[in-house]
Structures are given as structure tokens and as C-alpha cells.
Motif scaffolding. Structure first.
Motif, PDB file in Angstrom:
ATOM      1  N   LYS A 128       0.802  -1.166  -0.027  1.00 41.87           N
ATOM      2  CA  LYS A 128       0.058   0.087  -0.016  1.00 41.87           C
ATOM      3  C   LYS A 128       0.774   1.499  -0.020  1.00 41.87           C
ATOM      4  N   GLN A 148      -2.334   6.794  -6.035  1.00 43.01           N
ATOM      5  CA  GLN A 148      -2.720   7.664  -4.925  1.00 43.01           C
ATOM      6  C   GLN A 148      -4.380   7.550  -4.859  1.00 43.01           C
ATOM      7  N   LYS A 149      -4.889   7.354  -6.344  1.00 45.65           N
ATOM      8  CA  LYS A 149      -6.300   7.344  -6.466  1.00 45.65           C
ATOM      9  C   LYS A 149      -6.975   5.879  -5.703  1.00 45.65           C
ATOM     10  N   ARG A 150      -6.312   4.884  -5.535  1.00 45.94           N
ATOM     11  CA  ARG A 150      -6.471   3.698  -4.830  1.00 45.94           C
ATOM     12  C   ARG A 150      -6.370   4.000  -3.316  1.00 45.94           C
ATOM     13  N   GLY A 151      -5.938   5.373  -2.900  1.00 47.95           N
ATOM     14  CA  GLY A 151      -5.676   5.458  -1.573  1.00 47.95           C
ATOM     15  C   GLY A 151      -4.489   5.069  -1.112  1.00 47.95           C
ATOM     16  N   ASP A 152      -3.500   4.512  -1.950  1.00 46.46           N
ATOM     17  CA  ASP A 152      -2.110   4.127  -1.522  1.00 46.46           C
ATOM     18  C   ASP A 152      -1.187   5.515  -1.666  1.00 46.46           C
TER      19      ASP A 152
END
Length: 466
Positions: A128, A148-152
Motif C-alpha cells: 500500500k 494515490q487514487k486507490r488510497g495508496d
């Protein structure tokens, strides 16, 4: 099951990859213990009359085993009717308990998957947090944006003259300074937000090295630019590996190395990326010495950064155990050994003629002298030029004299093949005084080995000097 494929013929391909297959888990094959070999490539058009047809990534299997493209996205057909065009591979089943002489043929196949650039669903346990050594063309920035769009979390590291934090999750390091990489890992990968995590929530990191994508093109390659390419490639990766191993992170990271047009498939339109190719050798060593941090090697072709980023995301988020991958367009190639008997058309003879000259670099070493003996005593060569950096020892002089007794003309020259002017003069001398030069055997080399953790760049430079 539905039979949706039209066979287009046997799927042999030219180049180093001779067979294609798809790794389908045996549990999906319908017959326990069945292994499949390739049979044909197919293209199909699916009319979205049902929800099943519209779902992405479905695997359809017909009686001959046809697996449709993984993660394929619907596209408008030429007529704008919303039809989905997919490409697939088909194959025939074989016994999964092969006889001893059939083991290689059945177990080691070259895989080819056709994937469309669309969103990627990661496998369980993927990192992540990402440390991305970003290229100048924008592939790294695009990957960081997608993650970053995945929240990583994605940290970008660029090439600079000295270590510096440029902003939130933005750093630069000097690829020639080991201390910069050590400082980067101390400060970036062990940030305050990581320290707040409890012991049972240890942070996992993925590391993606893209700097080699900035290496000079083959057409502009010179000894000077090759040296620069080694700095941003092998040198930075050596320091990165040493720093990662010694960082003592809570969870071992996963390191991926990325190159462009290094691996030959017989499909290339341009020259291979010579300046980046040593990175594959270094990566293969790292995989064996430090499997705990190893992710893999990925070779891309040219293309828009957005599409390159999607191909990389396919691999780093869905590795499926593959550690050496070549992307050409939306097709992923994987290395496999196959058992293949040579045919008459695949065997070419080496014609060594007595009226030609042959140059052997490293000609006074053990390997060079053995080649010279073979060429003179078994192949009938009459004109050899043996070049070496050093003068021959008495024992070598004796071996050379023995070759002349076979009626061969042996010329010994002191030449440093890493110096362009010396090589040019040697070739000019051959052109002026000897029969036409018909072959070169490059046997020059330096051995200065050691495990990566204790290697210095000076050792690398001695071996890799252009």
C-alpha cells in the motif's frame, strides 16, 4: 461451455520465443491435473446481449481450451454498435503426468497474455506504500497518480546532485552517492505516520525503479553516454539494494526494475536498449541473493506514459509469481524453457575459410587460446590476430608458436579494447596487411566478483568499462 473462438492457425512466432501458452490454474480447467499446450490465436466479437458478456475479465473455455483476454474492457466496434472485440489463445490438453522424456515439453511453456489497458484489481497482500524512482518522461508520475487514487501512498524520487526533500513525498538523490539512498530510506520510509502504526499493522513497501527509462537511445550511444547510463541504472540499483537490505524494515519491500526495449523477441522495429541491458544481469543476481526483497524485472516498449503506467500496474499489482516480464503493446511475454529437437533448417554451419582473417579479443587468455587452437587445428583457419592488454608470458608464446607449426599466421597485438583509438588502429592494420576480416570472437573480460551486499562500484566499473 460456449465456443466463441475462430482459430486463425498455429501460433508459432519468430525470435527467441517459439511457443505460446496460457497459465490457467488447473482448478479452472474442468479436468483435474490437465495441462494445456497452445494451439491457435483467435479473435472474437462478443455482442453484449447478457450481463455475463459485459463483465470484464471473464474467462471463457471451450472444448479446445480458449481463455479470453484477462481484464479486457468493452470497446466500440467499427460500426459503433458497442460490440466488444477480444483476442484469445486456444490450446489442446495433454496428460499432466508426462513420461520422463516429455517432462520439459509439458512443464515449460512460453506464456503470452493479451491484456487491455484498463483498471487493475490487485492481488491480496500487495503493498500500500510505494517508493518510485521516477523517470523524466512521466511514467512514474502517472503510476503515482493511479496509486494515490486507490488510497495508496506514493513517494517520488528524482535524480539530482545531492539528497534533498523537495516537498510532501517528493525527494531527489544523487545516483552516485550511497549515503543519499541510506538517508532516503531512513527519512522517507520511516516517517512519523509510519511510527504511529501498531506492531501488528506493519507497513509494506513496493519499490519501483524507472530511472533506466531515461538512458540514451542506441542511436546516440557513446562510451561517455554509456557510462552515464550505468550510473542511473546499475550503480543506483546497487546502492538501492544494499540500502534496502540493511534498512531493517518491519516487512521486506518488493523491488521492481524497469527497462525499455532491452529483451529481443524478434518483433523489434528499433535497436535494443544496450545501455539498459546490464540491469537485467544485476537483477537476476539480486533475485538469487536477496529473494526476500525481490519483485521482478519488467521490459517495456515505447508508448505514451499513461499506457506504460497501466502495463506496469498490471504486473506489480498482479504478479502471479512472474518475475521476468516483457511488454510489447498490450501483450505480456514470459520466459519459458521448452524441449525442442533441432531440425535441419534450424542448424547453421560456421564457415571458417583459410583466405580470411579472424580477430580474437582476449586472445592470450585461457579461453581465447582455446578458441584459437580450435580454429586452426580443427577448422583450418590460417590468419588469426590475437589481441590482449598485456604482453604474452613465455608459456603463451610457446602455445602461439605451436599454432604456427600448423601453417597458420598468428599476429599478436597489445590492444586495450576499451580504448576506441587503439581498436581503430588495430582494425586499420588488419585491413592494410592481412586478408579480409571475416569474424571477431570477443573473449576479453575481467573477473572481479563478490556478493552484492559487499560489492563496490569500483569493482563494477572495472568489469563494465565500455
Amino acid at each position: 461451455t460456449k465456443n466463441r473462438a475462430r482459430d486463425l492457425g498455429d501460433n508459432e512466432i519468430n525470435g527467441n520465443l517459439t511457443r505460446e501458452s496460457v497459465n490457467l490454474p488447473l482448478s479452472q480447467a474442468g479436468k483435474s491435473g490437465t495441462i494445456y499446450i497452445s494451439g491457435s490465436i483467435a479473435r472474437e466479437t462478443i455482442h453484449p446481449s447478457s450481463r455475463e458478456d459485459r463483465e470484464f475479465g471473464n474467462n471463457y473455455i471451450n472444448s479446445n481450451f480458449t481463455r479470453q483476454s484477462a481484464n479486457s474492457a468493452p470497446s466500440q466496434g467499427e460500426g459503433g454498435d458497442g460490440n466488444e472485440t477480444r483476442e484469445s489463445l486456444s490450446g489442446k490438453s495433454i496428460n499432466s503426468a508426462p513420461s520422463q522424456d516429455e517432462g520439459l515439453r509439458n512443464q515449460d511453456l512460453t506464456q503470452r497474455e493479451i491484456l487491455a489497458p484498463t483498471s487493475v484489481t490487485p492481488t491480496d497482500g500487495y503493498p500500500k506504500n510505494w517508493l518510485i524512482f521516477s523517470d523524466r518522461s512521466g511514467v512514474g508520475r502517472e503510476i503515482a497518480s493511479q496509486l494515490q487514487k486507490r488510497g495508496d501512498r506514493a513517494i517520488l524520487v528524482s535524480i539530482g546532485t545531492a539528497y534533498q526533500k523537495l516537498g510532501q513525498d517528493l525527494y531527489q538523490v544523487n545516483p552516485c552517492h550511497l549515503s543519499d539512498f541510506q538517508q532516503l530510506l531512513r527519512e522517507a520510509l520511516k516517517s512519523p505516520q509510519d511510527k504511529e502504526k501498531s506492531a501488528n499493522q506493519s507497513v509494506t513497501w513496493g519499490v519501483l525503479h524507472l530511472w533506466s527509462l531515461d538512458a540514451v537511445s542506441p542511436e546516440k550511444l557513446t562510451p561517455e553516454t554509456l557510462t552515464e547510463g550505468l550510473d542511473i541504472g546499475c550503480r543506483s540499483v546497487l546502492y538501492l539494494i544494499q540500502s534496502l537490505v540493511r534498512a531493517e524494515l518491519s516487512q521486506p519491500p518488493r523491488l521492481w526494475l524497469v527497462t525499455q526495449e532491452v529483451q529481443p523477441l524478434g518483433l523489434e522495429k528499433n535497436s535494443l536498449g544496450i545501455a539498459q541491458s546490464p540491469l537485467w544481469g544485476l537483477g537476476c543476481v539480486a533475485a538469487r541473493e536477496h529473494p526476500e526483497i525481490w519483485g521482478g524485472l519488467i521490459d517495456l516498449d515505447g508508448g505514451h506514459p499513461q499506457y506504460q503506467a497501466v502495463r506496469l500496474l498490471h504486473q506489480i499489482l498482479q504478479p502471479y509469481g512472474e518475475t521476468e516480464v516483457v511488454w510489447r503493446g498490450n501483450i505480456r511475454y514470459l520466459p519459458r524453457l521448452i524441449h525442442q529437437k533441432p531440425t535441419a533448417s534450424s542448424i547453421t554451419s560456421l564457415a571458417i575459410t583459410p583466405d580470411s582473417t579472424y580477430l580474437i579479443t582476449g586472445g592470450l587468455g585461457g579461453l581465447g587460446l582455446k578458441v584459437a587452437q580450435w580454429m586452426v587445428q580443427q577448422q583450418g583457419a590460417k590468419h588469426l590476430v590475437l589481441v590482449s592488454r598485456s604482453q604474452p608470458s613465455p608459456a603463451v608464446v610457446a602455445e602461439v608458436d605451436e599454432l604456427t607449426q600448423w601453417g597458420a599466421e598468428i599476429i599478436v597485438k597489445q590492444v586495450d579494447v576499451t580504448r576506441e583509438t587503439e581498436v581503430a588502429q588495430c582494425l586499420n592494420d588488419i585491413g592494410d596487411t592481412l586478408p579480409p576480416l571475416r569474424g571477431i570472437i570477443h573473449a576479453a573480460g575481467i573477473l572481479d566478483d563478490g556478493v552484492l551486499l559487499h560489492q563496490s562500484w569500483e569493482q563494477f566499473e572495472r568489469v563494465l568499462s565500455p
